[in-house]
Design an enzyme around this catalytic site. Structure first.
Site, PDB file in Angstrom:
ATOM      1  N   LYS A 186       4.208  -5.670  -6.485  1.00  0.00           N
ATOM      2  CA  LYS A 186       3.645  -4.356  -6.831  1.00  0.00           C
ATOM      3  C   LYS A 186       3.953  -3.419  -5.668  1.00  0.00           C
ATOM      4  CE  LYS A 186       0.714  -1.589  -6.507  1.00  0.00           C
ATOM      5  NZ  LYS A 186       0.946  -0.192  -6.039  1.00  0.00           N
ATOM      6  N   GLU A 204      -1.247  -8.158   6.292  1.00  0.00           N
ATOM      7  CA  GLU A 204      -0.492  -7.451   7.338  1.00  0.00           C
ATOM      8  C   GLU A 204      -1.024  -6.022   7.339  1.00  0.00           C
ATOM      9  OE1 GLU A 204       1.778  -8.718   9.316  1.00  0.00           O
ATOM     10  OE2 GLU A 204       2.758 -10.389   8.318  1.00  0.00           O
ATOM     11  N   CYS A 209       3.349   0.470  11.031  1.00  0.00           N
ATOM     12  CA  CYS A 209       2.147  -0.309  11.369  1.00  0.00           C
ATOM     13  C   CYS A 209       2.151  -0.676  12.839  1.00  0.00           C
ATOM     14  CB  CYS A 209       2.083  -1.559  10.507  1.00  0.00           C
ATOM     15  SG  CYS A 209       3.560  -2.573  10.641  1.00  0.00           S
ATOM     16  N   GLU A 212      -6.002   4.355  13.945  1.00  0.00           N
ATOM     17  CA  GLU A 212      -4.608   4.436  13.500  1.00  0.00           C
ATOM     18  C   GLU A 212      -4.397   5.802  12.836  1.00  0.00           C
ATOM     19  OE1 GLU A 212      -3.278   2.142  10.056  1.00  0.00           O
ATOM     20  OE2 GLU A 212      -1.551   1.496  11.228  1.00  0.00           O
TER      21      GLU A 212
HETATM   22  P1  NAD Z   1      -2.627   1.266   1.251  1.00  0.00           P
HETATM   23  O1  NAD Z   1      -3.506   0.140   1.661  1.00  0.00           O
HETATM   24  O2  NAD Z   1      -3.261   2.501   0.751  1.00  0.00           O
HETATM   25  O3  NAD Z   1      -1.605   0.805   0.105  1.00  0.00           O
HETATM   26  C1  NAD Z   1      -0.805  -0.354   0.255  1.00  0.00           C
HETATM   27  C2  NAD Z   1      -0.559  -0.966  -1.113  1.00  0.00           C
HETATM   28  O4  NAD Z   1      -1.803  -1.388  -1.645  1.00  0.00           O
HETATM   29  C3  NAD Z   1       0.047   0.003  -2.131  1.00  0.00           C
HETATM   30  O5  NAD Z   1       0.994  -0.690  -2.921  1.00  0.00           O
HETATM   31  C4  NAD Z   1      -1.148   0.385  -2.983  1.00  0.00           C
HETATM   32  O6  NAD Z   1      -0.811   0.750  -4.283  1.00  0.00           O
HETATM   33  C5  NAD Z   1      -1.937  -0.911  -2.975  1.00  0.00           C
HETATM   34  N1  NAD Z   1      -3.356  -0.763  -3.279  1.00  0.00           N
HETATM   35  C6  NAD Z   1      -4.148   0.330  -3.109  1.00  0.00           C
HETATM   36  N2  NAD Z   1      -5.388   0.084  -3.568  1.00  0.00           N
HETATM   37  C7  NAD Z   1      -5.402  -1.185  -4.032  1.00  0.00           C
HETATM   38  C8  NAD Z   1      -6.394  -2.026  -4.602  1.00  0.00           C
HETATM   39  N3  NAD Z   1      -7.637  -1.590  -4.811  1.00  0.00           N
HETATM   40  N4  NAD Z   1      -6.064  -3.282  -4.939  1.00  0.00           N
HETATM   41  C9  NAD Z   1      -4.808  -3.755  -4.731  1.00  0.00           C
HETATM   42  N5  NAD Z   1      -3.813  -2.988  -4.205  1.00  0.00           N
HETATM   43  C10 NAD Z   1      -4.108  -1.726  -3.854  1.00  0.00           C
HETATM   44  O7  NAD Z   1      -1.712   1.531   2.515  1.00  0.00           O
HETATM   45  P2  NAD Z   1      -0.623   2.674   2.688  1.00  0.00           P
HETATM   46  O8  NAD Z   1      -1.309   3.930   3.000  1.00  0.00           O
HETATM   47  O9  NAD Z   1       0.333   2.640   1.558  1.00  0.00           O
HETATM   48  O10 NAD Z   1       0.161   2.117   3.964  1.00  0.00           O
HETATM   49  C11 NAD Z   1      -0.232   2.382   5.234  1.00  0.00           C
HETATM   50  C12 NAD Z   1      -0.976   1.233   5.859  1.00  0.00           C
HETATM   51  O11 NAD Z   1      -0.196   0.045   5.783  1.00  0.00           O
HETATM   52  C13 NAD Z   1      -1.214   1.461   7.320  1.00  0.00           C
HETATM   53  O12 NAD Z   1      -2.522   1.083   7.656  1.00  0.00           O
HETATM   54  C14 NAD Z   1      -0.203   0.562   7.997  1.00  0.00           C
HETATM   55  O13 NAD Z   1      -0.545   0.175   9.300  1.00  0.00           O
HETATM   56  C15 NAD Z   1      -0.164  -0.586   7.062  1.00  0.00           C
HETATM   57  N6  NAD Z   1       1.093  -1.353   7.220  1.00  0.00           N
HETATM   58  C16 NAD Z   1       1.039  -2.567   7.834  1.00  0.00           C
HETATM   59  C17 NAD Z   1       2.208  -3.297   8.058  1.00  0.00           C
HETATM   60  C18 NAD Z   1       2.176  -4.641   8.730  1.00  0.00           C
HETATM   61  O14 NAD Z   1       3.150  -5.366   8.628  1.00  0.00           O
HETATM   62  N7  NAD Z   1       1.120  -5.011   9.438  1.00  0.00           N
HETATM   63  C19 NAD Z   1       3.433  -2.768   7.644  1.00  0.00           C
HETATM   64  C20 NAD Z   1       3.457  -1.526   7.038  1.00  0.00           C
HETATM   65  C21 NAD Z   1       2.267  -0.830   6.828  1.00  0.00           C
END
Ligand code: NAD
Length: 484
Positions: A180, A255, A289, A386
């Site tokens: 997804k 992650e 991240c 962050e």
């Molecule tokens: P997000 O958590 O809003 O979304 C990430 C994913 O989760 C998307 O595909 C989204 O559709 C899905 N999602 C949202 N609500 C959900 C739910 N209720 N149930 C299941 N899935 C759901 O994050 P974002 O804003 O897209 O990305 C930024 C964040 O990701 C930052 O905090 C960043 O640090 C983190 N990130 C971490 C890594 C790592 O490897 N540690 C890598 C990249 C990004």
């Protein structure tokens, strides 16, 4: 230009080896962050599509995919890697347009995706069990087996790299995947499915369902047919994912975010450090991240180094992704607002250096200049939270103990680096820093296909990348045979 580059239908889901319209027929708008203009629509997948994808994955595990040897799985991954390499420029253009990242950075992500395929292609048939001395008359050995159906939820900031590290490792171990991607940017996830199909991946081994997090994402994490979840995203959603997985008692890799420090001691090689100190925060407009968003600098070199970093910042330009400047736009108007709220919180702080947004960028794009704040108190929100934007803070310190305490003081623990020529201090600091990765005299924000990656504390748990990921995407079975 984008439409001519796409060779698959971005408005569909990829389920059971076929491109299918979402069950409810709805679409979501897709925006080019560089201009604010529409670049088409993507499927708004829902629980029905997730059901179909999980069923297809379960069938794959009963069919051709299950029967393949590790060698054959590896060869398919190698073919996907070759097809990715042949499409590097297309993939870079798609990602630059969809995510807003400068073309060079988008190209590097496509190269990394190919490299992940190469790595996991070669690793697939090298995961071995062990034989264990036991009671007289027994032979005991272990088998590494796939979990079954693995769910993969990824963010918008590095779609290709995160697909490479999580789907690549899961397929290498023989799992069947339901992916997804993020609603803000999922075109390269669909492109990857098209290439995997072309490479001969059996139907159902990889399914892609775009959609909203609270719809398709939540349906995937709650689905009783999922046997493992790999989630990359925010801390808030990570907690929801872990709770949903707990209901079905399935393992989760989280992650999550970070507030990663680079720590510069007085004896550091500043010339070597400078490009890493700045670049590791600013790449992808700070939406990384593992962005090194805090630089802790020992007092003896503090002012000198801040001045040099400020020079770098003052020369940084933000512009459309295809102009390939230092920074592209932020992903969305909402993300820009979040970052602006942090800039407002820093109104009383010293801005040591700041880049520029080029005058003629499209007014609908989501641009911000790169900004370096200096003398930031370690407990200030800009130093603790962050931001996920092009904002870096410089913090002075006096002693090694103080540096450790500041570095470990945010609750996050993803990546850290230490810059010093003192070998004993390098070793001490590597042990004392609370992080999943520690770099000494370098920093790899997001890089390192071969290097196990993941966090502690609020940054999550579990490891992806490298050979280690293959253990995470498999479970261990012990076989004890009594023969005497
Ligand atoms: P997000 O958590 O809003 O979304 C990430 C994913 O989760 C998307 O595909 C989204 O559709 C899905 N999602 C949202 N609500 C959900 C739910 N209720 N149930 C299941 N899935 C759901 O994050 P974002 O804003 O897209 O990305 C930024 C964040 O990701 C930052 O905090 C960043 O640090 C983190 N990130 C971490 C890594 C790592 O490897 N540690 C890598 C990249 C990004």
């Amino acid at each position: 230009m984008l439409e001519q580059t796409l060779w698959y239908d971005p408005s569909k889901c990829f389920i059971n080896g076929a491109w299918v319209a979402p069950a409810k027929g709805a679409q979501l708008p897709l925006e080019n962050p560089s201009t604010g203009a529409s670049i088409g629509t993507i499927a708004r997948g829902t629980a029905d599509d997730i059901d179909a994808a999980v069923a297809a994955a379960q069938d794959a595990l009963e069919g051709d995919w299950r029967r393949m040897t590790a060698l054959e799985r590896g060869r398919i991954l190698a073919r996907i890697g070759e097809l990715v390499k042949a499409r590097i420029e297309d993939l870079a253009l798609i990602e630059a347009t969809d995510v807003g990242k400068p073309l060079t950075q988008a190209r590097n992500d496509a190269i990394a995706l190919a490299r992940y395929m190469e790595f996991y292609a070669g690793a697939a048939d090298k995961v071995m069990g062990e034989t264990i001395p036991y009671l007289a008359g027994y032979t005991v050995y272990t088998l590494r087996e796939p979990h079954g159906v693995t769910g993969h939820i990824i963010p918008w900031n590095y779609p290709m790299q995160i697909i490479g590290r999580s789907v690549g490792a899961a397929l290498a171990m023989g799992n069947a995947c339901v992916l997804k991607p993020a609603e803000e940017a999922c075109l390269t996830a669909l492109a990857f499915a098209a290439l995997a199909d072309e490479a001969g991946l059996p139907k159902g081994a990889l399914n892609v369902v775009p959609g909203l997090g609270e719809e398709a994402g939540a349906a995937l994490t709650a689905h009783p047919g999922i046997n493992h979840i790999s989630f990359t995203g925010s801390v808030a959603v990570g907690k929801l994912v872990q709770k949903a997985a707990a209901e079905n008692v399935v393992p989760v890799t989280l992650e999550l975010g970070g507030k990663s420090p680079q720590i510069v001691f007085d004896d550091a090689d500043l010339d070597a450090a400078l490009p890493f100190l700045v670049g590791a925060c600013i790449q992808n407009a700070g939406q990384t991240c593992s962005a090194a968003s805090r630089v802790l600098i020992q007092r003896g070199v503090y002012e000198r180094l801040v001045a040099r970093m400020a020079d770098s910042y003052n020369g940084m330009m933000s512009a459309e992704a295809l102009r390939d400047a230092n920074l592209g736009p932020l992903i969305s108007a909402r993300q820009k607002e979040i970052v602006e709220s942090y800039l407002a919180k820093g109104a009383d702080l010293r801005i040591a250096g700041q880049g520029k947004v080029l005058d003629d960028v499209p007014p609908g794009g989501h641009y911000l200049p790169a900004t370096l704040f200096a003398d930031v108190p370690p407990n200030h929100p800009l130093a603790m939270e962050e931001i996920f934007g092009p904002v870096q803070v410089a913090i002075p310190f006096d002693t090694e103990d103080e540096a450790v305490s500041i570095a470990n003081g945010t609750g996050f623990g993803l990546v850290a680096s230490v810059w010093t020529e003192n070998g004993a201090r390098q070793m001490r600091m590597a042990k004392r820093l609370r992080a999943g990765q520690v770099f000494i005299n370098n920093y790899g924000a997001g890089g390192g296909v071969e290097l196990p990656f993941g966090g502690v504390g609020l940054s999550g748990h579990g490891r992806e990348k490298g050979f280690q990921a293959l253990y995470g995407f498999s479970s261990l079975k012990t076989v004890a045979a009594k023969h005497d």
